[in-house]
Write a protein that holds these residues in place. Structure first.
Motif, PDB file in Angstrom:
ATOM      1  N   ILE A 136       0.849  -1.189   0.000  1.00 29.70           N
ATOM      2  CA  ILE A 136       0.000   0.000   0.000  1.00 29.70           C
ATOM      3  C   ILE A 136       0.885   1.239   0.000  1.00 29.70           C
ATOM      4  CG2 ILE A 136      -1.913  -1.131   1.163  1.00 29.70           C
ATOM      5  CD1 ILE A 136      -0.995   0.256   3.758  1.00 29.70           C
ATOM      6  N   ILE A 137       0.276   2.381  -0.350  1.00 32.46           N
ATOM      7  CA  ILE A 137       0.960   3.662  -0.315  1.00 32.46           C
ATOM      8  C   ILE A 137      -0.003   4.697   0.250  1.00 32.46           C
ATOM      9  CG2 ILE A 137       0.240   4.340  -2.649  1.00 32.46           C
ATOM     10  CD1 ILE A 137       2.961   5.671  -3.023  1.00 32.46           C
ATOM     11  N   SER A 138       0.535   5.683   0.913  1.00 32.92           N
ATOM     12  CA  SER A 138      -0.268   6.837   1.319  1.00 32.92           C
ATOM     13  C   SER A 138       0.636   8.052   1.388  1.00 32.92           C
ATOM     14  CB  SER A 138      -0.962   6.600   2.662  1.00 32.92           C
ATOM     15  OG  SER A 138      -0.019   6.506   3.706  1.00 32.92           O
ATOM     16  N   LEU A 139       0.022   9.202   1.262  1.00 30.90           N
ATOM     17  CA  LEU A 139       0.769  10.448   1.270  1.00 30.90           C
ATOM     18  C   LEU A 139       1.056  10.860   2.713  1.00 30.90           C
ATOM     19  CD1 LEU A 139      -1.271  12.398  -1.435  1.00 30.90           C
ATOM     20  CD2 LEU A 139       0.693  10.890  -1.756  1.00 30.90           C
ATOM     21  N   GLY A 140       2.129  11.615   2.900  1.00 33.25           N
ATOM     22  CA  GLY A 140       2.431  12.127   4.228  1.00 33.25           C
ATOM     23  C   GLY A 140       3.907  12.447   4.391  1.00 33.25           C
ATOM     24  N   SER A 141       4.190  13.585   5.016  1.00 32.97           N
ATOM     25  CA  SER A 141       5.552  14.004   5.301  1.00 32.97           C
ATOM     26  C   SER A 141       5.835  13.840   6.792  1.00 32.97           C
ATOM     27  CB  SER A 141       5.739  15.474   4.915  1.00 32.97           C
ATOM     28  OG  SER A 141       5.013  16.316   5.807  1.00 32.97           O
ATOM     29  N   LEU A 143       6.862   9.747   3.051  1.00 34.55           N
ATOM     30  CA  LEU A 143       7.916   9.322   3.968  1.00 34.55           C
ATOM     31  C   LEU A 143       7.775   7.868   4.414  1.00 34.55           C
ATOM     32  CD1 LEU A 143      10.332   9.897   5.820  1.00 34.55           C
ATOM     33  CD2 LEU A 143       8.722  10.834   7.495  1.00 34.55           C
ATOM     34  N   SER A 144       6.607   7.510   4.934  1.00 41.05           N
ATOM     35  CA  SER A 144       6.432   6.156   5.454  1.00 41.05           C
ATOM     36  C   SER A 144       6.571   5.116   4.352  1.00 41.05           C
ATOM     37  CB  SER A 144       5.062   6.023   6.135  1.00 41.05           C
ATOM     38  OG  SER A 144       4.969   6.872   7.250  1.00 41.05           O
ATOM     39  N   TYR A 145       6.062   5.438   3.172  1.00 40.47           N
ATOM     40  CA  TYR A 145       6.177   4.509   2.043  1.00 40.47           C
ATOM     41  C   TYR A 145       7.634   4.291   1.671  1.00 40.47           C
ATOM     42  CZ  TYR A 145       5.418   2.488  -2.600  1.00 40.47           C
ATOM     43  OH  TYR A 145       5.432   1.665  -3.705  1.00 40.47           O
ATOM     44  N   CYS A 146       8.401   5.382   1.561  1.00 41.43           N
ATOM     45  CA  CYS A 146       9.825   5.260   1.230  1.00 41.43           C
ATOM     46  C   CYS A 146      10.554   4.413   2.276  1.00 41.43           C
ATOM     47  CB  CYS A 146      10.473   6.633   1.127  1.00 41.43           C
ATOM     48  SG  CYS A 146       9.992   7.598  -0.321  1.00 41.43           S
ATOM     49  N   MET A 147      10.257   4.671   3.545  1.00 36.86           N
ATOM     50  CA  MET A 147      10.895   3.893   4.614  1.00 36.86           C
ATOM     51  C   MET A 147      10.559   2.418   4.503  1.00 36.86           C
ATOM     52  SD  MET A 147      10.365   6.386   7.915  1.00 36.86           S
ATOM     53  CE  MET A 147      11.150   5.218   9.029  1.00 36.86           C
ATOM     54  N   SER A 148       9.293   2.117   4.216  1.00 37.48           N
ATOM     55  CA  SER A 148       8.875   0.714   4.142  1.00 37.48           C
ATOM     56  C   SER A 148       9.557  -0.014   2.997  1.00 37.48           C
ATOM     57  CB  SER A 148       7.355   0.620   4.020  1.00 37.48           C
ATOM     58  OG  SER A 148       6.893   1.025   2.743  1.00 37.48           O
ATOM     59  N   LYS A 149       9.721   0.660   1.872  1.00 35.45           N
ATOM     60  CA  LYS A 149      10.349   0.010   0.722  1.00 35.45           C
ATOM     61  C   LYS A 149      11.855  -0.103   0.891  1.00 35.45           C
ATOM     62  CE  LYS A 149       6.630  -0.936  -1.564  1.00 35.45           C
ATOM     63  NZ  LYS A 149       6.207  -2.344  -1.742  1.00 35.45           N
ATOM     64  N   ALA A 150      12.474   0.861   1.571  1.00 40.73           N
ATOM     65  CA  ALA A 150      13.895   0.730   1.887  1.00 40.73           C
ATOM     66  C   ALA A 150      14.116  -0.455   2.827  1.00 40.73           C
ATOM     67  CB  ALA A 150      14.409   2.020   2.525  1.00 40.73           C
ATOM     68  N   ALA A 151      13.209  -0.629   3.790  1.00 41.40           N
ATOM     69  CA  ALA A 151      13.292  -1.778   4.695  1.00 41.40           C
ATOM     70  C   ALA A 151      13.117  -3.083   3.929  1.00 41.40           C
ATOM     71  CB  ALA A 151      12.239  -1.656   5.791  1.00 41.40           C
ATOM     72  N   LEU A 152      12.192  -3.086   2.963  1.00 37.99           N
ATOM     73  CA  LEU A 152      11.976  -4.293   2.165  1.00 37.99           C
ATOM     74  C   LEU A 152      13.215  -4.644   1.348  1.00 37.99           C
ATOM     75  CD1 LEU A 152      10.046  -6.512   1.198  1.00 37.99           C
ATOM     76  CD2 LEU A 152       9.185  -4.912  -0.529  1.00 37.99           C
ATOM     77  N   ASP A 153      13.889  -3.643   0.808  1.00 40.78           N
ATOM     78  CA  ASP A 153      15.120  -3.906   0.048  1.00 40.78           C
ATOM     79  C   ASP A 153      16.199  -4.505   0.940  1.00 40.78           C
ATOM     80  OD1 ASP A 153      13.949  -2.981  -2.251  1.00 40.78           O
ATOM     81  OD2 ASP A 153      14.975  -1.043  -2.251  1.00 40.78           O
ATOM     82  N   GLN A 154      16.330  -3.989   2.152  1.00 37.69           N
ATOM     83  CA  GLN A 154      17.326  -4.548   3.073  1.00 37.69           C
ATOM     84  C   GLN A 154      16.928  -5.955   3.501  1.00 37.69           C
ATOM     85  OE1 GLN A 154      20.204  -3.771   3.433  1.00 37.69           O
ATOM     86  NE2 GLN A 154      20.983  -3.567   5.504  1.00 37.69           N
ATOM     87  N   PHE A 155      15.647  -6.176   3.692  1.00 39.86           N
ATOM     88  CA  PHE A 155      15.153  -7.524   3.976  1.00 39.86           C
ATOM     89  C   PHE A 155      15.546  -8.480   2.851  1.00 39.86           C
ATOM     90  CE2 PHE A 155      11.734 -10.647   3.213  1.00 39.86           C
ATOM     91  CZ  PHE A 155      11.794 -11.369   4.391  1.00 39.86           C
ATOM     92  N   THR A 156      15.386  -8.031   1.614  1.00 42.65           N
ATOM     93  CA  THR A 156      15.750  -8.850   0.456  1.00 42.65           C
ATOM     94  C   THR A 156      17.216  -9.258   0.515  1.00 42.65           C
ATOM     95  OG1 THR A 156      14.063  -7.852  -0.965  1.00 42.65           O
ATOM     96  CG2 THR A 156      15.960  -8.841  -2.064  1.00 42.65           C
ATOM     97  N   ARG A 157      18.086  -8.299   0.771  1.00 40.63           N
ATOM     98  CA  ARG A 157      19.518  -8.591   0.788  1.00 40.63           C
ATOM     99  C   ARG A 157      19.893  -9.522   1.941  1.00 40.63           C
ATOM    100  NH1 ARG A 157      19.542  -3.074  -1.262  1.00 40.63           N
ATOM    101  NH2 ARG A 157      19.282  -2.275   0.874  1.00 40.63           N
TER     102      ARG A 157
END
Length: 273
Positions: free
Chosen positions: A110-115, A169-183
């Motif tokens: 999911i995605i949502s807007l927010g700073s 912000l929260s979306y970017c953080m979640s996807k960065a976490a997912l990338d690190q999870f992948t590695r």
């Protein structure tokens, strides 16, 4: 780009479809967008599918589209991915029906807007719960079966995991976490012969942004702006992301693990001038 909806299906995907182990596959978020396109493509390749999603009517539409291109009727497992009992049931029903699991596609998100100024903790918790926590748990449940088949995992991340963007912000953080999870998961599972990779789409024409809060007019403007924010001058199609997922799931990528593959029209390589 391979057009998987042509009457004559050709290209490297067809060549690999008989020897890749693209057989027993769970796809989350299969009711629309990238998940639906991936389901249809894998069905075309002869895979046996388990389609997971919240909306039964949409899942049935995906199933019907799969039946037009493949011989096997997918198993539908309807439910809320945030529910731990649903995740357990999804893996149990897969193994009960097929006796094995070859590939897990963690597509739901999911995605949502927010700073940082206006995001709520509820928004943050929901984003991380769907985009990270559910992936962590579902993957851990699937891993013993993937070890048995020397299968693999493909996570659907985002260019937002690679690059920073304001207002999400929260979306970017979640996807960065997912990338690190992948590695990290890739390194954990490499000795067991299980590969773990991610695709990182740019703007893709789906309903994701509208569900995240954009109006029809704002979404149209968003797609128009994508002509400037993507080096190739356009947003992507769900089928293009699906083809990349199929590549990472296939033996064509047998020496690739821990990768985050941008499928974003070059957006990850751009910077403002």
């Amino acid at each position: 780009m391979i057009s998987w909806c042509d009457d004559v299906f050709c290209g490297w995907l067809e060549l690999y479809s008989y020897s890749t182990g693209l057989q027993y596959i769970v796809i989350t978020g299969a009711s629309s967008g990238i998940g639906a396109a991936t389901s249809i493509l894998f069905s075309r390749l002869g895979s046996k599918l388990v389609l997971a999603g919240r909306k039964e009517d949409n899942l049935k539409r995906t199933r019907d589209a799969c039946m037009q291109t493949g011989d096997e009727e997918p198993l539908l497992v309807v439910g809320e991915l945030r529910d731990s009992s649903y995740r357990e049931n999804l893996v149990e029903r897969t193994v009960e029906k097929y006796g094995k699991l070859d590939i897990l596609v963690n597509n739901a998100g999911i995605i949502s807007l927010g700073s940082i100024e206006n995001s709520t903790m509820e928004n943050y918790d929901t984003m991380m719960d769907v985009n990270v926590r559910s992936v962590f748990h579902l993957t851990s449940l699937a891993v013993p079966h993937l070890i048995d088949t020397r299968g693999n995992i493909v996570n659907v991340s985002s260019v937002n995991g690679i690059r920073a963007f304001a207002g999400v912000l929260s979306y970017c953080m979640s996807k960065a976490a997912l990338d690190q999870f992948t590695r990290c998961a890739a390194l954990d599972l490499a000795p067991k012969g299980v590969r773990v990779n991610s695709v990182n789409p740019g703007v893709t024409i789906t309903e994701l942004q509208k569900r995240g809060g954009l109006s029809d007019e704002a979404y149209a403007n968003f797609l128009e702006r994508s002509k400037m924010t993507h080096a190739l001058g356009r947003p992507g199609e769900a089928s293009e992301i699906a083809e990349s997922i199929a590549f990472l799931a296939s033996d064509a990528s047998s020496f690739i693990t821990g990768a985050t593959l941008p499928v974003d029209g070059g957006r990850h390589a751009m910077c403002p001038r």
